[in-house]
Scaffold this active site. Structure first.
Site, PDB file in Angstrom:
ATOM      1  N   GLU A   1      43.544  53.095  -6.705  1.00 37.85           N
ATOM      2  CA  GLU A   1      42.416  53.262  -7.691  1.00 37.85           C
ATOM      3  C   GLU A   1      42.565  52.302  -8.921  1.00 37.85           C
ATOM      4  O   GLU A   1      41.927  51.544  -9.522  1.00 37.85           O
ATOM      5  CB  GLU A   1      41.921  54.553  -7.906  1.00 37.85           C
ATOM      6  CG  GLU A   1      40.980  54.626  -9.190  1.00 37.85           C
ATOM      7  CD  GLU A   1      39.677  54.155  -9.059  1.00 37.85           C
ATOM      8  OE1 GLU A   1      39.265  53.375  -8.057  1.00 37.85           O
ATOM      9  OE2 GLU A   1      38.620  54.082 -10.217  1.00 37.85           O
TER      10      GLU A   1
ATOM     11  N   TYR B   1      48.593  50.264 -13.761  1.00 39.82           N
ATOM     12  CA  TYR B   1      48.398  49.735 -15.035  1.00 39.82           C
ATOM     13  C   TYR B   1      49.769  50.124 -15.750  1.00 39.82           C
ATOM     14  O   TYR B   1      50.550  51.099 -15.695  1.00 39.82           O
ATOM     15  CB  TYR B   1      47.384  50.425 -16.034  1.00 39.82           C
ATOM     16  CG  TYR B   1      47.182  49.906 -17.525  1.00 39.82           C
ATOM     17  CD1 TYR B   1      46.607  48.775 -17.722  1.00 39.82           C
ATOM     18  CD2 TYR B   1      47.399  50.845 -18.516  1.00 39.82           C
ATOM     19  CE1 TYR B   1      46.529  48.168 -18.975  1.00 39.82           C
ATOM     20  CE2 TYR B   1      47.253  50.164 -19.657  1.00 39.82           C
ATOM     21  CZ  TYR B   1      46.531  49.136 -19.834  1.00 39.82           C
ATOM     22  OH  TYR B   1      46.565  48.460 -21.087  1.00 39.82           O
ATOM     23  N   VAL B   2      50.064  49.122 -16.476  1.00 37.34           N
ATOM     24  CA  VAL B   2      51.494  49.055 -17.414  1.00 37.34           C
ATOM     25  C   VAL B   2      51.141  48.707 -18.794  1.00 37.34           C
ATOM     26  O   VAL B   2      50.252  47.667 -18.895  1.00 37.34           O
ATOM     27  CB  VAL B   2      52.636  48.154 -16.770  1.00 37.34           C
ATOM     28  CG1 VAL B   2      53.896  48.167 -17.449  1.00 37.34           C
ATOM     29  CG2 VAL B   2      52.988  48.883 -15.445  1.00 37.34           C
TER      30      VAL B   2
ATOM     31  N   GLY C   1      56.313  42.302 -17.310  1.00 34.44           N
ATOM     32  CA  GLY C   1      57.463  41.443 -17.390  1.00 34.44           C
ATOM     33  C   GLY C   1      58.704  42.140 -16.944  1.00 34.44           C
ATOM     34  O   GLY C   1      59.786  41.607 -16.767  1.00 34.44           O
TER      35      GLY C   1
ATOM     36  N   GLY D   1      59.183  44.384 -14.696  1.00 33.55           N
ATOM     37  CA  GLY D   1      59.450  44.715 -13.216  1.00 33.55           C
ATOM     38  C   GLY D   1      58.578  45.988 -12.888  1.00 33.55           C
ATOM     39  O   GLY D   1      58.767  46.770 -12.009  1.00 33.55           O
TER      40      GLY D   1
ATOM     41  N   SER E   1      55.665  45.932 -10.957  1.00 32.31           N
ATOM     42  CA  SER E   1      56.245  45.834  -9.485  1.00 32.31           C
ATOM     43  C   SER E   1      56.736  46.889  -8.723  1.00 32.31           C
ATOM     44  O   SER E   1      56.473  47.280  -7.211  1.00 32.31           O
ATOM     45  CB  SER E   1      57.196  44.795  -9.583  1.00 32.31           C
ATOM     46  OG  SER E   1      57.734  44.148  -8.358  1.00 32.31           O
TER      47      SER E   1
ATOM     48  N   ASN F   1      41.210  37.843 -12.959  1.00 30.54           N
ATOM     49  CA  ASN F   1      42.654  38.115 -13.282  1.00 30.54           C
ATOM     50  C   ASN F   1      43.403  37.460 -12.488  1.00 30.54           C
ATOM     51  O   ASN F   1      44.035  37.990 -11.628  1.00 30.54           O
ATOM     52  CB  ASN F   1      42.533  39.824 -13.397  1.00 30.54           C
ATOM     53  CG  ASN F   1      43.664  40.386 -13.621  1.00 30.54           C
ATOM     54  OD1 ASN F   1      44.433  39.735 -14.356  1.00 30.54           O
ATOM     55  ND2 ASN F   1      43.762  41.659 -13.748  1.00 30.54           N
TER      56      ASN F   1
ATOM     57  N   TYR G   1      49.527  39.926  -6.663  1.00 33.97           N
ATOM     58  CA  TYR G   1      49.510  40.671  -5.373  1.00 33.97           C
ATOM     59  C   TYR G   1      49.764  39.654  -4.130  1.00 33.97           C
ATOM     60  O   TYR G   1      50.091  40.271  -3.167  1.00 33.97           O
ATOM     61  CB  TYR G   1      48.112  41.131  -5.284  1.00 33.97           C
ATOM     62  CG  TYR G   1      47.821  42.322  -6.215  1.00 33.97           C
ATOM     63  CD1 TYR G   1      48.674  43.480  -6.184  1.00 33.97           C
ATOM     64  CD2 TYR G   1      46.547  42.254  -7.175  1.00 33.97           C
ATOM     65  CE1 TYR G   1      48.107  44.396  -7.028  1.00 33.97           C
ATOM     66  CE2 TYR G   1      46.331  43.431  -7.875  1.00 33.97           C
ATOM     67  CZ  TYR G   1      47.136  44.365  -8.151  1.00 33.97           C
ATOM     68  OH  TYR G   1      46.969  45.448  -8.734  1.00 33.97           O
TER      69      TYR G   1
END
Lengths: 152, 152
Positions: free
Chosen positions: A80, A83-84, A90, A92, A95, A121, A128
Site C-alpha cells: 500500500e 516511503y523514506v 539515495g 539504499g 531499496s 513519479n 521499480y
C-alpha cells in the site's frame, strides 16, 4: 540501518510518515486516519502489516502491506505504501525496504505482488523498473466514497 | 433474479465466469487459479468473499471482494471482479450486484470502495460514472511476478 516489523508504539511515527507521503503526492488533506486507528488496525485487527527502517534509532521509512486477492492468481501481497524521508533518499533505505517486502511475498507463496505509482513519479517508476517490475498503464481506479464512515 | 452470498459448491460456476471475464479482457491464459483453490480461499481461508446472481437458478454473474487497507482512509472494500454473462447484460443484473457491494461497503463502515477498470472499457466506465464513482486516471499498477508460486 535496521529493518524490523512494526511494533506497538510505532504507529505514531508511521502516521507522520504517511502524512509526509501525502504531502509529496499533493494530497495533504486526504489523510483522515489517526495513529490510534492505525495502531488498532495493525496490531489488534490484523488488517495490515508494516515494516519500519530505523537509523540509528529514528524511524526514517516504512512499508505497509496486506494480503489482497486476485481471481486469476490467488493471494497477492499488496504494497500500500513505501516511503523514506527525503533526507534519506539515495542511501539504499527504500531499496532495502522494497526487497524485504518482495521476499515476504515470495515466502508466503504469493504469485504476484502489486502496488501503485503516480504517473508523474518518474523516479519511482524508474526505481521499480530497475527492480524488474512491470508497470501496467492500462487500468483506471474506480472509487466510491463514504465520508460519513471516515475515522473520527 | 436473486442475489445471494456465494456458498460452497459455487466456486465451479464462479471460476467459469472468471474465465469468461479474462477472455473479455483479452487475457485468457492469465487465469491460473482453480476451482478447488478458489473454494478454499473463499470458504476456508476467508481471503475473499463473493456474491452470485442467479436467474432463475443458473448463476449468471458474480462479484468478488475483500477488505483492503488505505493508510489515508483505513479499511476499504476492494471489488476485485464484477461480471455478468454477455447474454444477461442490460437486464440490470450488473447494476444490482454493484449496488449490493456498495451497500456492504457502507454497512461495514468503510470510508471508500475501490476497484479497477480497463482504460478501453468505455461502457463500464460510463456505468460506474452513472453510479457516482470517481474514475481516477493518474495511477499505474506496479507488479512483480513469482510464477513458481502459482496455484498448481
Amino acid at each position: 540501518m535496521i529493518i524490523r516489523k512494526a511494533q506497538r508504539g510505532d504507529e505514531f511515527a508511521i502516521l507522520e510518515l504517511i502524512k509526509g507521503l501525502a504531502d509529496f503526492e499533493n494530497e495533504p488533506d486526504e489523510v483522515v486516519n489517526t495513529a490510534e486507528k492505525l495502531g488498532a488496525d495493525l496490531f489488534d485487527r490484523g488488517l495490515c502489516e508494516a515494516l519500519v527502517i530505523a537509523f540509528p534509532e529514528r524511524i526514517i521509512g516504512f512499508a505497509l502491506y496486506y494480503t489482497a486477492y486476485s481471481t486469476w492468481k490467488g493471494p497477492v501481497l499488496y504494497l500500500e505504501d513505501l516511503y523514506v524521508l527525503p533526507e534519506y533518499r539515495g542511501t539504499g533505505a527504500g531499496s532495502k525496504l522494497f526487497d524485504t517486502v518482495v521476499s515476504i511475498a515470495d515466502e508466503r507463496n504469493c504469485s504476484r505482488m502489486d502496488w501503485q505509482v503516480l504517473d508523474w513519479n518518474t523516479d519511482a517508476i524508474a526505481f521499480y523498473e530497475r527492480k524488474g517490475a512491470l508497470i501496467d498503464k492500462e487500468w483506471y481506479n474506480g472509487r466510491m466514497f463514504f465520508p460519513e464512515n471516515e475515522p473520527k
